[in-house]
Enzyme design. Structure first.
Site, short mmCIF file in Angstrom:
data_model
loop_
_atom_site.label_atom_id
_atom_site.label_comp_id
_atom_site.label_asym_id
_atom_site.label_seq_id
_atom_site.Cartn_x
_atom_site.Cartn_y
_atom_site.Cartn_z
N ASP A 1 -16.24 -10.87 8.82
CA ASP A 1 -15.00 -10.57 8.71
C ASP A 1 -14.97 -9.09 8.57
OD1 ASP A 1 -12.36 -10.59 7.63
OD2 ASP A 1 -12.94 -11.15 5.67
N ASP B 1 -13.35 -6.41 9.35
CA ASP B 1 -12.21 -5.67 9.76
C ASP B 1 -12.52 -4.21 9.93
OD1 ASP B 1 -9.62 -7.57 8.57
OD2 ASP B 1 -11.52 -7.63 7.41
N THR C 1 1.97 -5.57 4.35
CA THR C 1 1.42 -5.10 3.27
C THR C 1 0.85 -3.29 3.35
OG1 THR C 1 -0.88 -5.70 3.75
CG2 THR C 1 0.15 -7.16 2.18
N TRP D 1 -3.05 -4.01 9.07
CA TRP D 1 -2.60 -3.82 7.90
C TRP D 1 -2.77 -2.50 7.00
CZ3 TRP D 1 -6.76 -4.32 4.48
CH2 TRP D 1 -7.96 -5.04 5.10
N SER E 1 0.11 -8.14 8.93
CA SER E 1 -0.78 -8.93 8.17
C SER E 1 -1.13 -10.43 8.53
CB SER E 1 -0.58 -8.60 6.52
OG SER E 1 -0.61 -7.20 6.32
N GLY E 2 -1.95 -10.79 8.17
CA GLY E 2 -2.28 -12.52 8.37
C GLY E 2 -3.54 -12.68 8.98
N GLY E 3 -4.50 -12.01 8.99
CA GLY E 3 -5.59 -12.26 9.80
C GLY E 3 -6.24 -13.49 9.39
N GLU E 4 -6.06 -13.92 8.07
CA GLU E 4 -6.83 -15.06 7.75
C GLU E 4 -5.90 -16.56 8.17
OE1 GLU E 4 -7.64 -12.33 6.04
OE2 GLU E 4 -9.39 -12.68 6.98
N ARG F 1 0.72 -1.36 0.05
CA ARG F 1 -0.11 -0.09 0.02
C ARG F 1 0.68 1.39 -0.04
NH1 ARG F 1 -2.55 -3.44 3.20
NH2 ARG F 1 -4.34 -4.53 2.01
#
Lengths: 563, 157
Positions: free
Chosen positions: A318, A320, A189, A257, A204-207, A145
């Site tokens: 989900d 966020d 990211t 993120w 990052s890595g929430g999933e 980003r």
């Protein structure tokens, strides 16, 4: 018989086999924290992610205005494309906000690229390419980003969870610090944010069921100054919102993120946090699950959480809350505005997190309801194993991470709206480190969807005007003192709207969908609009109806014709 | 482990029986990454080294999988034993390293890879890539302790 070999020519850096010049003027050498604090006093530049710490994505530049915008034309186009096999090969695209300092542009691409360009003509001055493993865990595409700049350096968070400082004059690496654990499913990211002598970077890595965190690094050495976890350990404040006899907190999510905003007077960072994990199976994590789906006010000196407001307690959709928290003032009160994935526009007192107003901003919301006091009543959510439910907004939200903006001259917020639903069913699975951890099957609608750019009053949160589109709006919007709002569409059109009325004034087909953050700047008195385009990333989540859209990758830069 | 090795042996045997480990036999090209696996050797200075050959008419890097025991600097010495000109574009922090490999040549490329995962490289000149000249560098190991999450050890697949 021994084979006689000739010597191959010596290897070269691939970027040297291009028209890249290799060096840039020292424009960031004197770019200090004090200058970033006062970013809007140098409107020719866009020196930090949102243009200024307040997150308004507003520029005082007014050369391009409602009268002449119809004459806007491309000044240049920068393209890179894709080469070889890279992580997330189907999903690379621009998601960056280009920074510009005194005529020099700094912008990141997918797969570890950073480019330094002449902001008047697109000439590449240098490029940096971080080597990214093919197998890095990416929930949402091979994207980045943006970068931060200060003190002669460019700061980049890489997909393999490193933070790198580059020499802004030539792209040479100065330091490289490991920020996260790719073996645990972490990546990075976010566009870093420079505050004081630190660069702030989120996870990052929430999933993948990681434990989200926000980190600060010394800009000179890369040494970590602090780390703030967004899911408390047992016994820490907020831990009572997690099961006390389980392991859920260890994989609780709450990643960081998207870049936060900052109030230097209050000395508070406002950082949005991501979904709890697993995304859709709440039964394994009873409780509100702090500090997921929240804005947390963090003291940048020590990384401590001063207050929080949770936009979606015990998220099952989900939703966020990473997207911007825009800082604004009204009647002497310090406020922040936030359009959440859950479809509600929140206004908070940013001194203490007290709710001021909450109102829906998207037409279709059926997951639940938030009343004027902020009380949440849920209606539709995945409850029984394998039983499908359909809800609005879908997991991409009424607005995705891409940013709204605020124009202090019109006193209006402008929001890119996505009105799309989704079908999900709970599908329990065991947690295994590094594996996706959703707890559901998910199919986002490809039909019966729409979008808009909608303007909301800063004083009442009421809708003032709406420019409607057939497809959801998935790109950040930009507003200027020229009374304009710029908004890119998934179809590739870039549009200019009258900021006061929503009247459509101009459009240009960029050839690929928009999912980035346009910025504006001027050089030698000429105003430019920089618009990264390229369709990819998490399309299956935010607009699967456009999965087949052109996967371009370019930065279009527009200006009025030279006299 | 024995089961895994047996499966791997069976896979290699089936690939060979189908003619997918040869050019223009089972299909047009050669299945990617079926040119063997080799482990880079670590020197006293911590730098890792490996030799990679391009055998005649195989359009493959051999070994096509290079294993680094941990992140760091890798020196690859390429030998082109083929009767055509190839190249190698190898990922490295900073920029790809790119080298011509004319017929019967040898050349060294040094790259830096800073973390675990696998990285593709290839010969991005005409005729080469889809036919099989793609290689993998595997970096094993973990990230530094200080970068890991503060949580108990978690189950893995």
């Amino acid at each position: 018989m021994t084979q006689e070999y000739i010597d191959a020519p010596p290897p070269v850096a691939l970027g040297n086999l291009s028209a890249t010049t290799g060096d840039a003027p020292p424009v960031t050498k004197d770019l200090t924290y004090e200058r970033i604090l006062d970013a809007r006093s140098e409107p020719h530049n866009w020196i930090t992610y949102y243009g200024a710490y307040d997150g308004k994505r507003f520029s005082p530049l007014d050369q391009i205005n409602t009268e002449n915008v119809k004459r806007l034309t491309p000044a240049f186009v920068f393209q890179s494309g894709s080469s070889g096999l890279h992580a997330g090969p189907s999903t690379y695209s621009f998601e960056a906000a280009p920074l510009v300092v005194d005529g020099v542009m700094f912008v990141s691409g997918w797969d570890g690229f950073v480019w330094c360009l002449d902001a008047t003509n697109g000439q590449t001055l240098w490029q940096y390419k971080h080597a990214i493993p093919f197998d890095v865990s990416l929930c949402c595409g091979n994207v980045n980003r943006g970068v931060a700049v200060a003190e002669g350096k460019v700061f980049l968070a890489t997909l393999n969870a490193h933070v790198v400082a580059l020499d802004a004059e030539n792209g040479e690496k100065i330091w490289d610090t490991t920020h996260g654990d790719v073996r645990a499913g972490e990546s990075a990211t976010v566009a870093p944010l420079v505050v004081k002598d630190m660069v702030i970077v989120g996870s990052s890595g929430g999933e993948f069921g990681v434990r989200g965190h926000l980190d600060a690094y010394n800009i000179e050495t890369g040494e970590r100054v602090w780390r703030c976890y967004m899911v408390p350990k047992p016994g820490e404040p907020g831990s009572e919102t997690w099961p006390d006899d389980g392991e859920a907190w260890q994989r609780g999510g709450g990643n960081c993120w998207v870049t936060g905003t900052y109030d230097p007077e209050l000395n508070l960072l406002y950082w949005g946090t991501g979904n709890p994990a697993p995304d859709f199976d709440g039964e394994v994590r009873p409780g509100d699950n702090l500090y997921t789906d929240s804005v947390v006010a963090v003291n940048p000196d020590d990384g401590t959480i001063q207050w929080h407001y949770q936009y979606t307690p015990h998220d099952l959709w989900d939703y966020d809350s990473n997207m911007e928290n825009i800082l604004f003032e009204q009647d002497g009160r310090k406020l922040l505005g936030h359009f959440d994935k859950n479809g509600y526009f929140f206004v908070l007192d940013r001194t203490n997190g007290e709710l001021v107003r909450v109102t829906p901003f998207v037409d279709r919301i059926n997951w639940g309801e938030i009343d004027a006091e902020g009380n949440v009543t849920t209606s539709v959510y995945p409850e029984k194993e394998g039983e499908e439910v359909h809800f609005y907004p879908g997991p991409a939200g009424g607005k995705e991470w891409t940013h709204a903006c605020f124009n202090p001259e019109t006193e209006l917020f402008y929001c890119p709206v996505q009105d799309t639903g989704s079908t999900i069913a709970r599908r329990r699975r065991e947690f295994k480190e590094g594996m996706p951890y959703w707890g559901a099957h998910v199919i986002v609608d490809s039909e019966d969807m729409k979008g808009s750019v909608t303007a909301f009053s800063a004083s009442t949160s009421e809708e003032v005007w709406r420019w409607e589109t057939d497809l959801p709006m998935c790109a950040s919007v930009l507003t200027t003192a020229g009374d304009l709002v710029f908004a890119g569409e998934p179809s590739g059109y870039l549009n200019a709207l009258d900021a006061r009325t929503g009247e459509h004034l101009w459009r240009f087909q960029c050839g690929s969908g928009h999912h980035s953050s346009p910025t504006t700047y001027s050089v030698d008195g000429r105003q430019y609009i920089a618009v990264p385009v390229g369709w990819g990333a998490w399309v299956e989540g935010f607009l699967p109806g456009m999965m087949g859209g052109p996967h371009g990758s370019a930065i279009f830069v527009f200006a009025l014709p030279e006299e | 482990m024995l089961v895994a090795r047996a499966r791997e042996k069976q896979l290699s045997q089936v690939v060979s029986e189908l003619g997918l480990d040869k050019q223009n036999k089972g299909t047009i090209g050669r299945l990617l990454n079926h040119g063997g696996i080799g482990q880079a050797e670590e020197g006293a200075d911590g730098r890792m080294k490996i030799q990679v050959r391009i055998p005649e008419d195989e359009l493959t890097y051999s070994p096509s999988i290079t294993v680094m025991p941990h992140a760091g600097e890798l020196e690859i010495e390429f030998f082109n034993d083929d009767t055509n000109t190839h190249c190698a574009q190898v990922p490295s922090n900073g920029d790809y390293q790119w080298i011509w490999l004319p017929n019967g040549s040898r050349g060294k490329v040094t790259v830096t890879l800073d973390g675990p995962g696998y990285y593709w490289y290839g010969s991005n000149v005409g005729n080469d890539e889809g036919r099989g000249l793609m290689g993998t560098i595997v970096v094993m190991g973990d990230v530094p302790e200080e970068a890991r999450l503060d949580r108990p050890a978690q189950p893995r697949p």
